[in-house]
Design a protein around this motif. Structure first.
Motif, PDB file in Angstrom:
ATOM      1  N   ARG A   1      -9.377   5.593 -16.944  1.00  0.00           N
ATOM      2  CA  ARG A   1     -10.236   5.057 -17.119  1.00  0.00           C
ATOM      3  C   ARG A   1     -11.776   5.938 -17.019  1.00  0.00           C
ATOM      4  O   ARG A   1     -12.553   5.169 -17.838  1.00  0.00           O
ATOM      5  CB  ARG A   1     -10.880   4.179 -16.452  1.00  0.00           C
ATOM      6  CG  ARG A   1     -10.149   2.175 -16.172  1.00  0.00           C
ATOM      7  CD  ARG A   1     -10.333   1.370 -15.362  1.00  0.00           C
ATOM      8  NE  ARG A   1     -10.783   0.560 -15.667  1.00  0.00           N
ATOM      9  CZ  ARG A   1     -11.244  -0.817 -14.771  1.00  0.00           C
ATOM     10  NH1 ARG A   1     -10.836  -0.595 -13.465  1.00  0.00           N
ATOM     11  NH2 ARG A   1     -11.672  -2.138 -14.901  1.00  0.00           N
TER      12      ARG A   1
ATOM     13  N   ALA B   1     -11.262   0.967  -7.129  1.00  0.00           N
ATOM     14  CA  ALA B   1     -11.075   2.718  -6.756  1.00  0.00           C
ATOM     15  C   ALA B   1     -11.606   3.301  -7.900  1.00  0.00           C
ATOM     16  O   ALA B   1     -11.820   4.463  -7.683  1.00  0.00           O
ATOM     17  CB  ALA B   1      -9.840   2.327  -7.019  1.00  0.00           C
TER      18      ALA B   1
ATOM     19  N   VAL C   1       0.599  -1.514  -0.110  1.00  0.00           N
ATOM     20  CA  VAL C   1       0.216  -0.039   0.072  1.00  0.00           C
ATOM     21  C   VAL C   1       0.636   1.780   0.075  1.00  0.00           C
ATOM     22  O   VAL C   1       0.547   2.801  -1.481  1.00  0.00           O
ATOM     23  CB  VAL C   1      -1.389  -0.357   1.606  1.00  0.00           C
ATOM     24  CG1 VAL C   1      -1.712   1.221   1.023  1.00  0.00           C
ATOM     25  CG2 VAL C   1      -1.936  -0.965   1.183  1.00  0.00           C
TER      26      VAL C   1
ATOM     27  N   ARG D   1      -3.606   3.807 -14.051  1.00  0.00           N
ATOM     28  CA  ARG D   1      -5.092   2.748 -15.333  1.00  0.00           C
ATOM     29  C   ARG D   1      -6.615   3.633 -14.089  1.00  0.00           C
ATOM     30  O   ARG D   1      -7.327   4.406 -15.066  1.00  0.00           O
ATOM     31  CB  ARG D   1      -5.292   1.575 -14.722  1.00  0.00           C
ATOM     32  CG  ARG D   1      -4.949   1.237 -15.948  1.00  0.00           C
ATOM     33  CD  ARG D   1      -3.985   1.544 -17.289  1.00  0.00           C
ATOM     34  NE  ARG D   1      -5.411   1.144 -17.897  1.00  0.00           N
ATOM     35  CZ  ARG D   1      -6.191   1.725 -19.008  1.00  0.00           C
ATOM     36  NH1 ARG D   1      -5.542   2.642 -19.912  1.00  0.00           N
ATOM     37  NH2 ARG D   1      -7.470   1.358 -19.116  1.00  0.00           N
TER      38      ARG D   1
ATOM     39  N   LYS E   1     -10.458  -4.593  -8.980  1.00  0.00           N
ATOM     40  CA  LYS E   1     -11.842  -5.583  -8.807  1.00  0.00           C
ATOM     41  C   LYS E   1     -12.506  -4.057  -9.165  1.00  0.00           C
ATOM     42  O   LYS E   1     -13.951  -4.238  -9.120  1.00  0.00           O
ATOM     43  CB  LYS E   1     -12.688  -5.947  -7.319  1.00  0.00           C
ATOM     44  CG  LYS E   1     -11.425  -6.928  -7.020  1.00  0.00           C
ATOM     45  CD  LYS E   1     -12.331  -7.687  -5.385  1.00  0.00           C
ATOM     46  CE  LYS E   1     -11.665  -8.617  -5.574  1.00  0.00           C
ATOM     47  NZ  LYS E   1     -11.538 -10.458  -5.766  1.00  0.00           N
ATOM     48  N   GLY E   2     -11.380  -2.975  -9.275  1.00  0.00           N
ATOM     49  CA  GLY E   2     -12.767  -1.991 -10.124  1.00  0.00           C
ATOM     50  C   GLY E   2     -13.481  -1.053  -9.221  1.00  0.00           C
ATOM     51  O   GLY E   2     -13.885  -0.418  -9.545  1.00  0.00           O
TER      52      GLY E   2
END
Ligand code: COA
Length: 190
Positions: free
Chosen positions: A153, A116, A37, A149, A113-114
Motif C-alpha cells: 500500500r 499499521a 499477534v 499488504r 482499520k489502516g
C-alpha cells in the motif's frame, strides 16, 4: 533520551506515536503475547520484564526510532525504524547508516482499520524526509498477507521471495518475503 533531532510525539493519521514508557509498554503487553499477534512474529512470546527493558533501552539508541501508537488514550500498536549500514565499498561512506528496517504491530481489536499503514507511513516519512536515508526494508512470512499488504500500500517493492527460507515453530520451513523502498521511490509514491 531520544535521538537527536527526532521529535516525539508525532501524528500517524488518527494515531499519536509516542516515546515508549514503562506505562505504555505495560499496555502493549496486554495484547503482545496473544496467539493472533505472535503467530507470524519471529520474536514470539516475550518475557514481560525483558520486553520492557529492551524497549526502554532502545529509547536511548540514536539509530533506533521506536514508538507506541495511541488512539484516544488507548495503546493500539507499536512501530520501529532501526537504522543500519547498507552495502558499500570501503572507499567512501555513503552506505554507512543509509538504510533502516521497518517494523509494526497492531492490537488484534484494532486490526484492519489502516493503523499499521498509518504507522508505517509516518516512519517512512521520518526515514526519508527527516533522516535522509537511502533505503528502507521490511520482511515477513509470505503467508502474513496483512503485513505485506501494508508494505505494498505504501509503494514498497517485493525484492525477494525466499522459498522455505524461514522457520515457523508450528509450520516448519515456510516462505518469507522481503520488501524495500528507495528515497526516490518514496518521493514519487507519497
Ligand atoms: C499485520 C498487521 C500489522 C496489519 O495491521 P493492520 O492495521 O490490520 O493493517 P491495515 O489495516 O493497515 O491493512 C493492511 C492491509 O492488510 C489487509 N488485511 C488486514 N487484515 C487481514 C487479514 N487478516 N488477512 C488478509 N489481509 C488483511 C487489509 O485489508 C489491507 O489490505 P488492502 O490494502 O488490500 O485493503 C497486524 O494485523 C498485526 O500486528 N498482526 C500481528 C503481528 C504481525 O504479524 N506483525 C507484522 C510482523 S512482520
Amino acid at each position: 533520551m531520544t535521538s537527536p533531532g527526532v521529535a516525539w510525539p508525532r501524528r500517524a493519521g488518527v494515531l499519536e506515536l509516542r516515546t515508549p514508557t514503562r506505562e505504555l509498554l505495560e499496555e502493549v503487553l496486554v495484547w503482545r503475547n496473544r496467539p493472533e499477534v505472535v503467530r507470524w512474529l519471529l520474536r514470539t512470546t516475550v518475557d514481560p520484564e525483558t520486553f520492557i527493558r529492551v524497549w526502554l533501552e532502545d529509547v536511548g539508541e540514536p539509530d533506533h526510532h521506536t514508538a507506541v501508537a495511541v488512539l484516544d488514550g488507548t495503546v493500539v500498536g507499536t512501530g520501529s525504524l532501526r537504522v543500519h549500514d547498507g552495502i558499500g565499498q570501503f572507499d567512501g561512506d555513503a552506505w554507512r547508516r543509509s538504510e533502516a528496517e521497518l517494523g509494526y504491530l497492531i492490537a488484534p481489536a484494532y486490526a484492519g482499520k489502516g493503523y499499521a499503514t498509518a504507522i508505517a507511513r509516518t516512519l517512512l516519512e521520518l526515514a526519508f524526509d527527516e533522516l535522509g536515508l537511502h533505503r528502507v526494508t521490511a520482511g515477513c512470512f509470505a503467508d502474513n498477507v496483512a503485513s505485506w499488504r501494508v508494505m505494498e500500500r505504501l509503494g514498497m517493492r517485493r525484492e525477494q521471495h525466499g522459498v522455505r527460507d524461514s522457520w515457523h515453530a508450528e509450520l516448519g520451513w515456510v516462505d518469507g518475503v522481503t520488501y524495500a523502498i528507495l528515497a526516490e521511490e518514496w518521493a514519487t509514491a507519497k
